[in-house]
Motif scaffolding. Structure first.
Motif, PDB file in Angstrom:
ATOM      1  N   ARG A 113       0.790  -1.279  -0.045  1.00  0.00           N
ATOM      2  CA  ARG A 113      -0.016   0.129   0.014  1.00  0.00           C
ATOM      3  C   ARG A 113       0.929   1.249   0.077  1.00  0.00           C
ATOM      4  NH1 ARG A 113      -3.681  -2.858   3.665  1.00  0.00           N
ATOM      5  NH2 ARG A 113      -5.676  -2.927   2.982  1.00  0.00           N
ATOM      6  N   ILE A 114       0.468   2.141  -1.144  1.00  0.00           N
ATOM      7  CA  ILE A 114       1.209   3.546  -1.003  1.00  0.00           C
ATOM      8  C   ILE A 114       0.095   4.515  -0.412  1.00  0.00           C
ATOM      9  CG2 ILE A 114       2.613   5.240  -2.105  1.00  0.00           C
ATOM     10  CD1 ILE A 114       2.789   3.022  -4.577  1.00  0.00           C
ATOM     11  N   ALA A 115       0.353   5.233   0.763  1.00  0.00           N
ATOM     12  CA  ALA A 115      -0.486   6.174   1.185  1.00  0.00           C
ATOM     13  C   ALA A 115      -0.062   7.396   1.037  1.00  0.00           C
ATOM     14  CB  ALA A 115      -0.720   5.985   2.937  1.00  0.00           C
ATOM     15  N   PHE A 116      -0.887   8.200   0.173  1.00  0.00           N
ATOM     16  CA  PHE A 116      -0.572   9.673  -0.122  1.00  0.00           C
ATOM     17  C   PHE A 116      -1.248  10.397   0.719  1.00  0.00           C
ATOM     18  CE2 PHE A 116      -0.291   7.012  -3.780  1.00  0.00           C
ATOM     19  CZ  PHE A 116       0.858   7.022  -4.529  1.00  0.00           C
ATOM     20  N   LEU A 117      -0.714  11.332   1.613  1.00  0.00           N
ATOM     21  CA  LEU A 117      -1.354  12.332   2.467  1.00  0.00           C
ATOM     22  C   LEU A 117      -1.231  13.638   1.749  1.00  0.00           C
ATOM     23  CD1 LEU A 117      -1.120   9.727   4.133  1.00  0.00           C
ATOM     24  CD2 LEU A 117      -0.706  11.357   6.150  1.00  0.00           C
ATOM     25  N   ALA A 118      -2.615  14.330   1.688  1.00  0.00           N
ATOM     26  CA  ALA A 118      -2.533  15.573   0.923  1.00  0.00           C
ATOM     27  C   ALA A 118      -1.978  16.700   1.998  1.00  0.00           C
ATOM     28  CB  ALA A 118      -3.835  16.020   0.712  1.00  0.00           C
ATOM     29  N   THR A 119      -1.257  17.557   1.287  1.00  0.00           N
ATOM     30  CA  THR A 119      -0.567  18.577   2.255  1.00  0.00           C
ATOM     31  C   THR A 119      -0.776  20.022   1.734  1.00  0.00           C
ATOM     32  OG1 THR A 119       1.420  18.468   0.443  1.00  0.00           O
ATOM     33  CG2 THR A 119       1.695  17.070   2.558  1.00  0.00           C
ATOM     34  N   GLY A 120      -0.423  21.053   2.452  1.00  0.00           N
ATOM     35  CA  GLY A 120      -0.672  22.409   1.921  1.00  0.00           C
ATOM     36  C   GLY A 120      -2.178  22.911   2.327  1.00  0.00           C
ATOM     37  N   ASP A 121      -2.744  23.890   1.837  1.00  0.00           N
ATOM     38  CA  ASP A 121      -3.931  24.468   2.295  1.00  0.00           C
ATOM     39  C   ASP A 121      -5.071  24.348   1.036  1.00  0.00           C
ATOM     40  OD1 ASP A 121      -3.285  26.385   0.519  1.00  0.00           O
ATOM     41  OD2 ASP A 121      -2.666  27.879   2.009  1.00  0.00           O
ATOM     42  N   GLU A 122      -6.249  24.635   1.738  1.00  0.00           N
ATOM     43  CA  GLU A 122      -7.409  24.734   0.808  1.00  0.00           C
ATOM     44  C   GLU A 122      -7.583  23.009   0.205  1.00  0.00           C
ATOM     45  OE1 GLU A 122      -9.582  26.759   0.328  1.00  0.00           O
ATOM     46  OE2 GLU A 122      -8.331  28.242   1.552  1.00  0.00           O
ATOM     47  N   ILE A 123      -7.326  21.941   1.109  1.00  0.00           N
ATOM     48  CA  ILE A 123      -7.258  20.761   0.670  1.00  0.00           C
ATOM     49  C   ILE A 123      -8.755  20.353  -0.249  1.00  0.00           C
ATOM     50  CG2 ILE A 123      -7.533  18.312   1.738  1.00  0.00           C
ATOM     51  CD1 ILE A 123      -4.745  19.680   2.343  1.00  0.00           C
ATOM     52  N   ARG A 124      -9.784  20.872   0.019  1.00  0.00           N
ATOM     53  CA  ARG A 124     -10.881  20.182  -0.513  1.00  0.00           C
ATOM     54  C   ARG A 124     -10.961  20.847  -2.022  1.00  0.00           C
ATOM     55  NH1 ARG A 124     -15.415  17.701   0.585  1.00  0.00           N
ATOM     56  NH2 ARG A 124     -17.369  18.017  -0.690  1.00  0.00           N
ATOM     57  N   SER A 125     -10.616  22.016  -2.204  1.00  0.00           N
ATOM     58  CA  SER A 125     -10.781  22.762  -3.496  1.00  0.00           C
ATOM     59  C   SER A 125      -9.537  22.071  -4.431  1.00  0.00           C
ATOM     60  CB  SER A 125     -10.661  24.338  -3.252  1.00  0.00           C
ATOM     61  OG  SER A 125      -9.430  24.720  -2.789  1.00  0.00           O
ATOM     62  N   ASN A 126      -8.362  21.796  -3.766  1.00  0.00           N
ATOM     63  CA  ASN A 126      -7.376  21.203  -4.426  1.00  0.00           C
ATOM     64  C   ASN A 126      -7.377  19.595  -4.521  1.00  0.00           C
ATOM     65  OD1 ASN A 126      -5.963  23.732  -4.966  1.00  0.00           O
ATOM     66  ND2 ASN A 126      -5.231  23.843  -2.825  1.00  0.00           N
ATOM     67  N   SER A 127      -8.508  19.023  -4.203  1.00  0.00           N
ATOM     68  CA  SER A 127      -8.343  17.679  -4.286  1.00  0.00           C
ATOM     69  C   SER A 127      -8.354  17.132  -5.512  1.00  0.00           C
ATOM     70  CB  SER A 127      -9.720  17.129  -3.342  1.00  0.00           C
ATOM     71  OG  SER A 127     -11.100  17.593  -4.229  1.00  0.00           O
ATOM     72  N   ALA A 128      -8.839  17.793  -6.596  1.00  0.00           N
ATOM     73  CA  ALA A 128      -8.742  16.970  -7.922  1.00  0.00           C
ATOM     74  C   ALA A 128      -7.260  16.899  -8.621  1.00  0.00           C
ATOM     75  CB  ALA A 128      -9.589  17.680  -8.853  1.00  0.00           C
ATOM     76  N   ASN A 129      -6.504  18.389  -8.297  1.00  0.00           N
ATOM     77  CA  ASN A 129      -5.464  18.360  -8.537  1.00  0.00           C
ATOM     78  C   ASN A 129      -4.538  17.396  -7.729  1.00  0.00           C
ATOM     79  OD1 ASN A 129      -2.464  19.742  -7.724  1.00  0.00           O
ATOM     80  ND2 ASN A 129      -3.091  20.369  -9.762  1.00  0.00           N
ATOM     81  N   PHE A 130      -4.888  17.302  -6.379  1.00  0.00           N
ATOM     82  CA  PHE A 130      -3.805  16.213  -5.827  1.00  0.00           C
ATOM     83  C   PHE A 130      -4.096  14.774  -6.430  1.00  0.00           C
ATOM     84  CE2 PHE A 130      -3.797  13.455  -1.723  1.00  0.00           C
ATOM     85  CZ  PHE A 130      -2.631  13.277  -1.632  1.00  0.00           C
ATOM     86  N   HIS A 131      -5.421  14.450  -6.735  1.00  0.00           N
ATOM     87  CA  HIS A 131      -5.666  13.051  -7.398  1.00  0.00           C
ATOM     88  C   HIS A 131      -4.844  12.902  -8.769  1.00  0.00           C
ATOM     89  CE1 HIS A 131      -8.485   9.623  -7.540  1.00  0.00           C
ATOM     90  NE2 HIS A 131      -8.140   9.559  -8.751  1.00  0.00           N
ATOM     91  N   ILE A 132      -4.966  14.231  -9.627  1.00  0.00           N
ATOM     92  CA  ILE A 132      -4.094  14.036 -10.905  1.00  0.00           C
ATOM     93  C   ILE A 132      -2.912  13.556 -10.517  1.00  0.00           C
ATOM     94  CG2 ILE A 132      -3.600  15.429 -12.437  1.00  0.00           C
ATOM     95  CD1 ILE A 132      -6.142  17.063 -12.729  1.00  0.00           C
ATOM     96  N   ARG A 133      -1.977  14.328  -9.669  1.00  0.00           N
ATOM     97  CA  ARG A 133      -0.670  14.266  -9.374  1.00  0.00           C
ATOM     98  C   ARG A 133      -0.507  12.916  -8.784  1.00  0.00           C
ATOM     99  NH1 ARG A 133       0.989  17.200  -5.083  1.00  0.00           N
ATOM    100  NH2 ARG A 133      -0.669  18.107  -4.453  1.00  0.00           N
ATOM    101  N   VAL A 134      -1.409  12.071  -8.156  1.00  0.00           N
ATOM    102  CA  VAL A 134      -1.232  10.693  -7.679  1.00  0.00           C
ATOM    103  C   VAL A 134      -1.435   9.837  -8.923  1.00  0.00           C
ATOM    104  CG1 VAL A 134      -2.238   8.685  -6.351  1.00  0.00           C
ATOM    105  CG2 VAL A 134      -2.038  11.042  -5.638  1.00  0.00           C
ATOM    106  N   GLN A 135      -2.039  10.123 -10.032  1.00  0.00           N
ATOM    107  CA  GLN A 135      -2.418   9.457 -11.163  1.00  0.00           C
ATOM    108  C   GLN A 135      -1.109   9.244 -11.729  1.00  0.00           C
ATOM    109  OE1 GLN A 135      -6.241  10.782 -12.736  1.00  0.00           O
ATOM    110  NE2 GLN A 135      -7.133   9.052 -12.212  1.00  0.00           N
TER     111      GLN A 135
END
Length: 362
Positions: A113-135
């Motif tokens: 398992r690789i667990a990617f924990l979101a960092t920074g601020d505005e976590i919810r509004s940046n959630s799609a960008n975080f998902h893109i980076r993980v993909q």
């Protein structure tokens, strides 16, 4: 009241947002055959994962090769607490970064398992960008693996947490959320996910059994706690029914509730986890209870899961408003001091899917 207003839920401004994504790679004999032993396999892969994470600006990464379940919570300090079955991460997304391998000597993992924990601020509004980076990260990782044809299961976990009694403590400021499903939010931000994905939305609340609460609901010097649990159950079921909330659970057995879609996932419990299986596609009442009148616990957990229709066309706001109304109705009958006691509401949204061969976002 306008429909637009009904679709919004007003949440305290000090709400905390969390997001983490897990990627699960099944460990096969063919993969292990490329390494002299388990330890070398896990260490080699983790070094490649951490290096690639730096390139993709993913700064809080954990590689888990002991088959423990990651659980993520907010905290002002960073902690990692392993149990027999879980790894509980506490962190503040604005400040904390990490690269850690969690393994066990001479142990063959079922999954990496690789667990990617979101960092920074505005976590919810940046959630799609975080998902893109993980993909993007996974799309680059796959060609680096020595064994081809490995499958990856992606799970995206997001939740908002806040005190239901915030106003009673003087926290009057709130923000209106027009909640949408993860798939709708991602589609709007040019990050489509496969049509064949699973999704689940639910609210959890943990009620501490304080001395004051027990004194109000139990006779003195008793070893039978059935009246306490029965009163809580009756109040919960009645409040939920009044708001047409049909997928509910009460857990008071000391185990950690874990919600799954019963249509797709097994719902067997373990020594630490109480599995709760709901089918969001059916409208019949689904009530799950797990408590024992002979055992006193410190915390009672209540879960209210959303149905398929609660997640369509802006209905999530109405769903969460109904949940809040039900919780206020239930707690109005309890010996709680809202100016001092906390009742933390956690609004969870999950999606999961099998990663396609080409992991790219347009």
């Amino acid at each position: 009241m306008s429909l637009s207003h009904q679709q919004k839920v007003y949440i305290p401004k000090d709400v905390r947002a969390n997001q983490y994504i897990t990627a699960e790679i099944k460990v096969t004999d063919a993969l292990l055959a490329h390494y002299p032993d388990y330890k070398t396999c896990y260490q080699t892969l983790s070094r490649a994962i951490f290096s690639l994470g730096e390139q993709e600006e993913l700064y809080n990464l954990h590689v888990i090769t002991n088959d423990k379940l990651p659980v993520v919570r907010f905290h002002s300090e960073a902690y990692c607490f392993p149990t027999e079955e879980q790894i509980i991460f506490f962190y503040n997304p604005e400040y904390h970064e990490a690269q850690s391998l969690h393994s066990k000597d001479d142990y063959r993992a079922r999954k990496i398992r690789i667990a990617f924990l979101a960092t920074g601020d505005e976590i919810r509004s940046n959630s799609a960008n975080f998902h893109i980076r993980v993909q993007t990260f996974l799309g680059k990782l796959l060609p680096q693996l020595p064994e081809k044809g490995l499958t990856i299961k992606i799970r995206d976990h997001q939740h908002l947490s806040y005190d239901l009694f915030a106003k009673a403590k003087g926290n009057k400021e709130s923000y209106g959320y027009k909640l949408r499903s993860i798939s709708d939010r991602y589609r709007a931000r040019q990050c489509p996910i496969p049509e064949a994905h699973g999704s689940l939305c639910y609210v959890t609340v943990k009620l501490p059994l304080s001395r004051k609460l027990k004194q109000a609901m139990l006779p003195e010097h008793t070893d039978d706690f059935t009246p306490l649990y029965q009163k809580l159950e009756d109040a919960f079921v009645q409040a939920a029914s009044a708001k047409q909330l049909k997928r509910i659970a009460m857990v008071a057995n000391g185990l950690t509730p874990l919600v799954r879609n019963s249509k797709f996932d097994q719902v067997d419990g373990t020594d630490e986890v109480q599995m709760l299986g709901f089918d969001p596609n059916i409208e019949e009442q689904q009530f799950i209870r797990h408590w024992d009148g002979n055992k006193l616990v410190e915390m009672v957990s209540f879960t209210i899961a959303a149905g398929i229709n609660d997640c369509k066309d802006g209905a999530l706001g109405r769903y969460l408003n109904r949940v809040e109304d039900a919780l206020r109705s239930m707690t109005s009958e309890l010996a709680l001091d809202k100016s001092r006691d906390e009742l933390i509401v956690r609004f969870h949204q999950h999606i999961s899917y099998q990663a396609p061969e080409q992991l790219t976002c347009e």
